[in-house]
Design an enzyme around this catalytic site. Structure first.
Site, PDB file in Angstrom:
ATOM      1  CE  LYS A 155      37.517  -2.953   6.253  1.00  0.00           C
ATOM      2  NZ  LYS A 155      37.189  -1.606   6.712  1.00  0.00           N
TER       3      LYS A 155
HETATM    4  N1  PPE Z   1      32.994   0.969  10.168  1.00  0.00           N
HETATM    5  C1  PPE Z   1      33.808   1.305   9.145  1.00  0.00           C
HETATM    6  C2  PPE Z   1      33.314   2.223   8.106  1.00  0.00           C
HETATM    7  C3  PPE Z   1      35.092   0.754   9.077  1.00  0.00           C
HETATM    8  O1  PPE Z   1      35.884   1.073   8.069  1.00  0.00           O
HETATM    9  C4  PPE Z   1      35.540  -0.102  10.110  1.00  0.00           C
HETATM   10  C5  PPE Z   1      36.923  -0.682  10.076  1.00  0.00           C
HETATM   11  C6  PPE Z   1      34.656  -0.418  11.156  1.00  0.00           C
HETATM   12  C7  PPE Z   1      33.393   0.136  11.146  1.00  0.00           C
HETATM   13  C8  PPE Z   1      35.019  -1.385  12.257  1.00  0.00           C
HETATM   14  O2  PPE Z   1      35.045  -2.704  11.775  1.00  0.00           O
HETATM   15  P1  PPE Z   1      35.971  -3.829  12.419  1.00  0.00           P
HETATM   16  O3  PPE Z   1      37.392  -3.471  12.086  1.00  0.00           O
HETATM   17  O4  PPE Z   1      35.536  -5.082  11.767  1.00  0.00           O
HETATM   18  O5  PPE Z   1      35.718  -3.824  13.874  1.00  0.00           O
HETATM   19  N2  PPE Z   1      37.896   0.151   9.472  1.00  0.00           N
HETATM   20  C9  PPE Z   1      39.140  -0.440   9.041  1.00  0.00           C
HETATM   21  C10 PPE Z   1      39.910   0.458   8.113  1.00  0.00           C
HETATM   22  C11 PPE Z   1      40.462   1.717   8.662  1.00  0.00           C
HETATM   23  C12 PPE Z   1      41.298   2.467   7.636  1.00  0.00           C
HETATM   24  O6  PPE Z   1      41.560   3.659   7.843  1.00  0.00           O
HETATM   25  O7  PPE Z   1      41.715   1.867   6.629  1.00  0.00           O
HETATM   26  C13 PPE Z   1      39.951  -0.951  10.228  1.00  0.00           C
HETATM   27  O8  PPE Z   1      39.719  -0.552  11.359  1.00  0.00           O
HETATM   28  O9  PPE Z   1      40.823  -1.798   9.984  1.00  0.00           O
END
Ligand code: PPE
Length: 313
Positions: A155
């Site tokens: 990430k």
């Molecule tokens: N894919 C991506 C690309 C992504 O950024 C997130 C979280 C997810 C999947 C889901 O992952 P999880 O939160 O572990 O279930 N995106 C984060 C950032 C959003 C933002 O705009 O900044 C979040 O949801 O916190």
């Protein structure tokens, strides 16, 4: 007063959390970060899957050869301390580790590694009505990066240039979000969410090899669905399976469990939140709002009530 920010082991005022314009991260996108939520559960404030988020942060940093000088336990404790100090009963938590000052140029190995943790209140990510009404989305014209270009499991800040292109286009096109395909044309994920397809009572989601972020909400929904007797398959999903799905929903820390009602103006199912999506939302919120926690996913924190916080301030 904005909450204090944790910086390399100390708390600093919100407005003092600044970095130099010549920091490596500004020029080359060299940061790794997390997004975590603390919920005001019926049992008191609790952080959802804190350890898994800290492990993903450590893994993301490892990929980029960034040495975080704190253990998983120390980082988790720092998150808890930041929340408790903020006085917020529920919040979004953003730890970020970045390459700071040092020599200019692409090579980051001699640049400093700085760790910050910020918290703020964050409402519904995809709009106020999203959880009930669902959102209108499009298939993005930008692909998710190929697996041998940027590591999708990390990430990292730089990955979100791709995500920003997708999100901006979606908004310009009057949609709430874009769904990216992999470079070989299979469904990957949204700009900030993973995606589930429901068809004939089976849940499908892209495998981690499909250039997706291995979402912690995604993993949680897989467990909660399996607990309820659903079959979940992690497999390649062709684009047209989106249009013919019974239901579609996004998962993510910010997005939680958000139904999708149209894709490219195709109506999905009945065009409103479907029964499986509702069941998975209820299962998720029973943990994070109800505080009922069969999988041991919650870390309870001891945030002083607002009036107590004022008294001790
Ligand atoms: N894919 C991506 C690309 C992504 O950024 C997130 C979280 C997810 C999947 C889901 O992952 P999880 O939160 O572990 O279930 N995106 C984060 C950032 C959003 C933002 O705009 O900044 C979040 O949801 O916190």
């Amino acid at each position: 007063m904005e909450p204090d920010i944790w910086y390399n082991g100390d708390f600093i005022d919100h407005e003092d959390a600044e970095i130099h314009v010549l920091s490596h991260v500004i020029h080359y996108g060299s940061s790794v970060f997390e997004g975590i939520r603390c919920y005001e559960t019926e049992q008191g404030p609790a952080v959802f899957r804190l350890e898994e988020h800290m492990q993903r942060l450590i893994d993301s940093a490892k990929v980029y050869r960034m040495e975080i000088p704190y253990s998983l336990d120390e980082l988790a404790e720092a998150v808890v301390d930041t929340i408790e100090r903020s006085g917020l009963q529920g919040c979004y938590i953003r730890p970020v580790v970045l390459r700071g000052e040092g020599p200019m140029g692409v090579n980051p190995l001699d640049n400093s590694v700085e760790t910050f943790i910020a918290v703020w209140e964050w409402g519904q990510y995809l709009g106020e009505e999203a959880l009930e009404q669902g959102v209108d989305v499009e298939v993005a014209s930008w692909n998710r990066m190929a697996p041998n270009t940027l590591p999708a499991m990390a990430k990292a800040g730089g990955n979100y240039l791709n995500a920003s292109l997708v999100k901006m286009n979606a908004i310009k096109n009057g949609k709430m979000e874009g769904i990216m395909l992999s470079t070989d044309g299979y469904v990957a994920e949204g700009s900030g969410e993973n995606l589930f397809v429901v068809k004939d009572d089976t849940l499908y989601t892209a495998p981690t090899g499909m250039s997706i972020l291995p979402g912690i909400t995604r993993a949680s929904i897989i467990s909660l669905a399996e607990d309820r007797g659903y079959e979940v398959e992690e497999k390649q999903i062709p684009r047209e399976a989106l249009y013919t799905a019974d239901e579609l929903f996004f998962t993510g820390t910010a997005a939680e469990v958000t139904p999708i009602r149209t894709v490219d103006d195709y109506t999905i199912g009945a065009g409103s939140r479907g029964p499986v999506t509702k069941e998975m939302q209820d299962a998720f919120f029973e943990v994070v709002e109800g505080g009922r926690d069969p999988h041991d996913w919650l870390t309870f924190v001891d945030v002083p009530a607002a009036d107590e916080a004022e008294m001790t301030a």
